[in-house]
Design a protein around this motif. Structure first.
Motif, short mmCIF file in Angstrom:
data_model
loop_
_atom_site.label_atom_id
_atom_site.label_comp_id
_atom_site.label_asym_id
_atom_site.label_seq_id
_atom_site.Cartn_x
_atom_site.Cartn_y
_atom_site.Cartn_z
N ARG A 32 43.00 -20.76 37.34
CA ARG A 32 41.91 -20.61 38.30
C ARG A 32 42.07 -21.67 39.38
NH1 ARG A 32 37.07 -20.75 35.17
NH2 ARG A 32 37.30 -18.52 34.98
N ARG A 33 42.04 -21.24 40.63
CA ARG A 33 42.22 -22.17 41.75
C ARG A 33 41.13 -21.97 42.79
NH1 ARG A 33 47.88 -21.23 44.35
NH2 ARG A 33 47.03 -22.76 45.78
N PRO A 34 40.63 -23.06 43.34
CA PRO A 34 39.69 -22.91 44.46
C PRO A 34 40.42 -22.35 45.68
CG PRO A 34 40.15 -25.23 44.04
CD PRO A 34 40.89 -24.45 42.99
N ILE A 35 39.67 -21.67 46.52
CA ILE A 35 40.19 -21.18 47.79
C ILE A 35 39.15 -21.50 48.85
CG2 ILE A 35 39.28 -18.84 47.43
CD1 ILE A 35 41.75 -17.78 48.95
N GLY A 52 35.63 -20.05 47.65
CA GLY A 52 35.53 -19.32 46.40
C GLY A 52 36.62 -19.76 45.46
N ARG A 53 37.16 -18.79 44.70
CA ARG A 53 38.21 -19.12 43.75
C ARG A 53 39.05 -17.87 43.48
NH1 ARG A 53 33.21 -19.16 41.67
NH2 ARG A 53 32.70 -17.79 39.95
N THR A 54 40.27 -18.12 43.07
CA THR A 54 41.15 -17.04 42.64
C THR A 54 41.45 -17.25 41.17
OG1 THR A 54 43.16 -18.24 43.29
CG2 THR A 54 42.19 -16.75 44.92
N PHE A 55 41.63 -16.14 40.47
CA PHE A 55 41.95 -16.21 39.05
C PHE A 55 42.56 -14.87 38.65
CE2 PHE A 55 40.44 -16.31 34.46
CZ PHE A 55 41.41 -17.21 34.05
N CYS A 59 39.99 -12.46 43.42
CA CYS A 59 39.47 -13.52 44.28
C CYS A 59 37.96 -13.30 44.35
CB CYS A 59 40.08 -13.46 45.67
SG CYS A 59 39.40 -14.68 46.83
N ASP A 62 32.38 -17.15 46.98
CA ASP A 62 31.04 -17.63 46.65
C ASP A 62 30.20 -17.87 47.90
OD1 ASP A 62 31.37 -17.83 43.76
OD2 ASP A 62 32.69 -19.53 44.18
N ARG A 90 48.54 -15.19 46.40
CA ARG A 90 48.40 -15.75 45.06
C ARG A 90 48.48 -14.68 43.98
NH1 ARG A 90 43.55 -20.26 45.47
NH2 ARG A 90 44.35 -21.36 47.30
#
Length: 136
Positions: A32-35, A52-55, A59, A62, A90
């Motif tokens: 999980r990475r912030p974007i 937000g975040r990707t996982f 994506c 937020d 990603r």
């Protein structure tokens, strides 16, 4: 049963941590990475931002905001496209976001987002909260 009321941020963080630990038994949450991307003025003032975040395949956006003076000038479209491009790079296949009825549901629909659910009467009255997804 007796339960103790606790509305503190520390308690909410502790519960979140416990859920993360449980989830880690089922998938690698380290992926999980912030974007986030932002536009600043010449003086460093925030003019627009998306976060937000990707996982995995997804994506999740937020927060997405453009200052009133820049709305309607393509800044929001470009910022959203930048986040979509990064999510795609990603390996994400879909992007999920939500918006309130008075915010930007038509903006997102015009950019290929489709409704997956509408939360009615949110937060009260006849308000709506739209959950939208786009295939990247």
């Amino acid at each position: 049963m007796n339960f103790i009321l606790d509305e503190s941020a520390a308690f909410a963080d502790e519960v979140k941590s416990q859920i993360a630990a449980f989830n880690a038994e089922h998938w690698d949450a380290s992926l999980r990475r912030p974007i986030g991307f932002k536009k600043l003025s010449n003086t460093g003032e925030l003019l627009a931002g998306i976060a937000g975040r990707t996982f995995g395949n997804w994506c999740l956006i937020d927060n997405f905001w453009v200052c009133a003076s820049l709305r309607g000038q393509g800044v929001g479209s470009a910022l959203l496209q930048t986040a979509e491009d990064e999510a795609r790079a990603r390996g994400c296949r879909w992007l999920l976001l939500d918006t309130l009825d008075f915010q930007a549901p038509d903006f997102y629909r015009a950019r290929g987002y489709g409704e997956v659910w509408c939360q009615q009467h949110y937060p009260v009255g006849d308000g709506k909260r739209w959950y939208l997804v786009k295939t990247l």
